[in-house]
Design a protein around this motif. Structure first.
Motif, PDB file in Angstrom:
ATOM      1  N   SER A  94      -6.273  14.270   1.863  1.00  0.00           N
ATOM      2  CA  SER A  94      -5.402  13.250   1.270  1.00  0.00           C
ATOM      3  C   SER A  94      -4.602  12.560   2.362  1.00  0.00           C
ATOM      4  O   SER A  94      -4.366  13.129   3.445  1.00  0.00           O
ATOM      5  CB  SER A  94      -4.460  13.869   0.232  1.00  0.00           C
ATOM      6  OG  SER A  94      -3.568  14.778   0.851  1.00  0.00           O
ATOM      7  N   PHE A  95      -4.183  11.322   2.069  1.00  0.00           N
ATOM      8  CA  PHE A  95      -3.407  10.507   3.003  1.00  0.00           C
ATOM      9  C   PHE A  95      -2.258   9.878   2.229  1.00  0.00           C
ATOM     10  O   PHE A  95      -2.453   9.355   1.130  1.00  0.00           O
ATOM     11  CB  PHE A  95      -4.275   9.399   3.612  1.00  0.00           C
ATOM     12  CG  PHE A  95      -5.520   9.907   4.288  1.00  0.00           C
ATOM     13  CD1 PHE A  95      -5.541  10.156   5.644  1.00  0.00           C
ATOM     14  CD2 PHE A  95      -6.677  10.137   3.542  1.00  0.00           C
ATOM     15  CE1 PHE A  95      -6.686  10.626   6.262  1.00  0.00           C
ATOM     16  CE2 PHE A  95      -7.826  10.604   4.151  1.00  0.00           C
ATOM     17  CZ  PHE A  95      -7.828  10.847   5.520  1.00  0.00           C
ATOM     18  N   THR A  96      -1.075   9.902   2.795  1.00  0.00           N
ATOM     19  CA  THR A  96       0.095   9.287   2.161  1.00  0.00           C
ATOM     20  C   THR A  96       0.852   8.451   3.182  1.00  0.00           C
ATOM     21  O   THR A  96       0.839   8.734   4.380  1.00  0.00           O
ATOM     22  CB  THR A  96       1.049  10.353   1.576  1.00  0.00           C
ATOM     23  OG1 THR A  96       1.474  11.237   2.627  1.00  0.00           O
ATOM     24  CG2 THR A  96       0.366  11.154   0.479  1.00  0.00           C
ATOM     25  N   ASN A  97       1.538   7.396   2.671  1.00  0.00           N
ATOM     26  CA  ASN A  97       2.307   6.529   3.559  1.00  0.00           C
ATOM     27  C   ASN A  97       3.341   5.778   2.730  1.00  0.00           C
ATOM     28  O   ASN A  97       3.059   5.335   1.604  1.00  0.00           O
ATOM     29  CB  ASN A  97       1.382   5.528   4.269  1.00  0.00           C
ATOM     30  CG  ASN A  97       2.082   4.800   5.397  1.00  0.00           C
ATOM     31  OD1 ASN A  97       2.916   5.377   6.097  1.00  0.00           O
ATOM     32  ND2 ASN A  97       1.753   3.528   5.581  1.00  0.00           N
ATOM     33  N   ASN A  98       4.556   5.647   3.280  1.00  0.00           N
ATOM     34  CA  ASN A  98       5.571   4.817   2.646  1.00  0.00           C
ATOM     35  C   ASN A  98       5.193   3.354   2.831  1.00  0.00           C
ATOM     36  O   ASN A  98       4.951   2.903   3.953  1.00  0.00           O
ATOM     37  CB  ASN A  98       6.950   5.085   3.264  1.00  0.00           C
ATOM     38  CG  ASN A  98       7.477   6.450   2.893  1.00  0.00           C
ATOM     39  OD1 ASN A  98       7.401   6.868   1.745  1.00  0.00           O
ATOM     40  ND2 ASN A  98       8.012   7.172   3.876  1.00  0.00           N
ATOM     41  N   PHE A  99       5.143   2.635   1.698  1.00  0.00           N
ATOM     42  CA  PHE A  99       4.724   1.232   1.737  1.00  0.00           C
ATOM     43  C   PHE A  99       5.662   0.435   0.856  1.00  0.00           C
ATOM     44  O   PHE A  99       5.648   0.560  -0.376  1.00  0.00           O
ATOM     45  CB  PHE A  99       3.282   1.089   1.249  1.00  0.00           C
ATOM     46  CG  PHE A  99       2.696  -0.279   1.457  1.00  0.00           C
ATOM     47  CD1 PHE A  99       2.086  -0.618   2.658  1.00  0.00           C
ATOM     48  CD2 PHE A  99       2.768  -1.243   0.452  1.00  0.00           C
ATOM     49  CE1 PHE A  99       1.540  -1.875   2.855  1.00  0.00           C
ATOM     50  CE2 PHE A  99       2.235  -2.507   0.647  1.00  0.00           C
ATOM     51  CZ  PHE A  99       1.615  -2.831   1.850  1.00  0.00           C
ATOM     52  N   GLY A 100       6.519  -0.376   1.490  1.00  0.00           N
ATOM     53  CA  GLY A 100       7.482  -1.138   0.703  1.00  0.00           C
ATOM     54  C   GLY A 100       8.474  -0.219   0.024  1.00  0.00           C
ATOM     55  O   GLY A 100       9.119   0.615   0.656  1.00  0.00           O
ATOM     56  N   LEU A 101       8.556  -0.357  -1.304  1.00  0.00           N
ATOM     57  CA  LEU A 101       9.503   0.440  -2.077  1.00  0.00           C
ATOM     58  C   LEU A 101       8.855   1.668  -2.704  1.00  0.00           C
ATOM     59  O   LEU A 101       9.476   2.344  -3.521  1.00  0.00           O
ATOM     60  CB  LEU A 101      10.130  -0.421  -3.186  1.00  0.00           C
ATOM     61  CG  LEU A 101      10.929  -1.629  -2.703  1.00  0.00           C
ATOM     62  CD1 LEU A 101      11.426  -2.439  -3.893  1.00  0.00           C
ATOM     63  CD2 LEU A 101      12.103  -1.193  -1.829  1.00  0.00           C
ATOM     64  N   GLY A 102       7.630   1.953  -2.340  1.00  0.00           N
ATOM     65  CA  GLY A 102       6.945   3.072  -2.981  1.00  0.00           C
ATOM     66  C   GLY A 102       6.113   3.869  -2.004  1.00  0.00           C
ATOM     67  O   GLY A 102       6.119   3.655  -0.792  1.00  0.00           O
ATOM     68  N   LEU A 103       5.362   4.798  -2.567  1.00  0.00           N
ATOM     69  CA  LEU A 103       4.515   5.697  -1.786  1.00  0.00           C
ATOM     70  C   LEU A 103       3.053   5.446  -2.129  1.00  0.00           C
ATOM     71  O   LEU A 103       2.672   5.424  -3.303  1.00  0.00           O
ATOM     72  CB  LEU A 103       4.875   7.155  -2.094  1.00  0.00           C
ATOM     73  CG  LEU A 103       4.167   8.221  -1.250  1.00  0.00           C
ATOM     74  CD1 LEU A 103       4.652   8.164   0.190  1.00  0.00           C
ATOM     75  CD2 LEU A 103       4.419   9.614  -1.829  1.00  0.00           C
ATOM     76  N   TYR A 104       2.263   5.247  -1.108  1.00  0.00           N
ATOM     77  CA  TYR A 104       0.829   5.083  -1.291  1.00  0.00           C
ATOM     78  C   TYR A 104       0.136   6.418  -1.025  1.00  0.00           C
ATOM     79  O   TYR A 104       0.470   7.138  -0.084  1.00  0.00           O
ATOM     80  CB  TYR A 104       0.283   4.030  -0.325  1.00  0.00           C
ATOM     81  CG  TYR A 104      -1.234   3.960  -0.327  1.00  0.00           C
ATOM     82  CD1 TYR A 104      -1.915   3.262  -1.323  1.00  0.00           C
ATOM     83  CD2 TYR A 104      -1.981   4.622   0.649  1.00  0.00           C
ATOM     84  CE1 TYR A 104      -3.298   3.207  -1.338  1.00  0.00           C
ATOM     85  CE2 TYR A 104      -3.368   4.565   0.647  1.00  0.00           C
ATOM     86  CZ  TYR A 104      -4.017   3.860  -0.349  1.00  0.00           C
ATOM     87  OH  TYR A 104      -5.381   3.819  -0.365  1.00  0.00           O
ATOM     88  N   GLN A 105      -0.879   6.737  -1.856  1.00  0.00           N
ATOM     89  CA  GLN A 105      -1.616   7.984  -1.658  1.00  0.00           C
ATOM     90  C   GLN A 105      -3.092   7.770  -1.965  1.00  0.00           C
ATOM     91  O   GLN A 105      -3.452   7.121  -2.951  1.00  0.00           O
ATOM     92  CB  GLN A 105      -1.077   9.097  -2.556  1.00  0.00           C
ATOM     93  CG  GLN A 105      -1.750  10.445  -2.324  1.00  0.00           C
ATOM     94  CD  GLN A 105      -1.063  11.578  -3.073  1.00  0.00           C
ATOM     95  OE1 GLN A 105      -0.381  11.357  -4.073  1.00  0.00           O
ATOM     96  NE2 GLN A 105      -1.236  12.786  -2.596  1.00  0.00           N
TER      97      GLN A 105
END
Length: 213
Positions: free
Chosen positions: A87-98
């Motif tokens: 899995s991969f996660t990243n803070n993007f703008g105002l939310g979290l991408y996964q």
């Protein structure tokens, strides 16, 4: 997806038939794979602001189980089933991408054996059919988007095993896998536009327990 996995397991079971005088073994364990997915690196970099993804490898855990039998004194045939995930996660703008992916990998292998009493080596090649699924959760949403992929792979592997008892052994192996998978319906945000593809090559290290019967 579940029906395909069940069919694969049934075919692997049918493929294994022990004859008179044959030595056989069953093994299971886990591995650590170093995976390169060029198109996934591009997708995460251009679409979701992951930094330094170009040509970068990532690690993935794999669990496996197998059954093998000797066809000749120094030749073995194996059927195996692997399960790998990441899995991969990243803070993007105002939310979290996964983004998460899983692969189901039924495989058949032909191996050359060298046995020396309490230890031995195996080396050979394998062919596998891969069933995969990708779950993506975009920022500011809670609903996952799921896509499936499938394809095939070639595998080169070697294994060292040493005895704990007359029937129980520890095995340590390395393998290289080259996989070719179908496209997903996610577009990479660059010109020219391409669809995401999880085709990969990987180098893996595995450790497990083997029972001879």
């Amino acid at each position: 997806m579940k029906k395909r996995i069940l069919i694969s397991l049934i075919l692997l079971t049918i493929a294994y038939q022990k004859g008179d005088g044959q030595e056989s073994y069953a093994a299971g364990g886990m591995g650590y794979n170093f995976v390169t997915m060029e198109k996934l690196n591009d997708y995460l970099r251009y679409n979701w602001n992951f930094r330094n993804r170009r040509d970068e490898s990532h690690s993935a855990i794999e669990f496996y189980a197998l059954i093998g039998t000797n066809l000749l004194p120094n030749v073995s045939f194996e059927t195996s089933f692997g399960y790998t995930l990441n899995s991969f996660t990243n803070n993007f703008g105002l939310g979290l991408y996964q983004l998460e992916y899983i692969f189901y990998i039924p495989e058949v292998s032909l191996l050359y054996d060298l046995n020396y009493g309490f230890y031995g080596f195996q080396a050979g090649i394998g062919f596998s059919y891969i069933l995969g699924a990708v779950d993506e959760t975009q920022p500011m949403t809670i609903q996952k988007v799921t896509e499936e992929t499938k394809g095939f792979a070639f595998n080169i592997k070697s294994v060292f095993h040493t005895a704990l008892s007359h029937t129980l052994q520890v095995e340590i192996g390395v393998n290289y896998r080259q996989a070719f998978l179908s496209n997903l319906n996610f577009l990479i945000n660059r010109q020219p536009y391409e669809r995401l593809n999880l085709s990969f090559n990987s180098f893996g290290i595995k450790i497990g327990v083997r029972y001879r019967f």
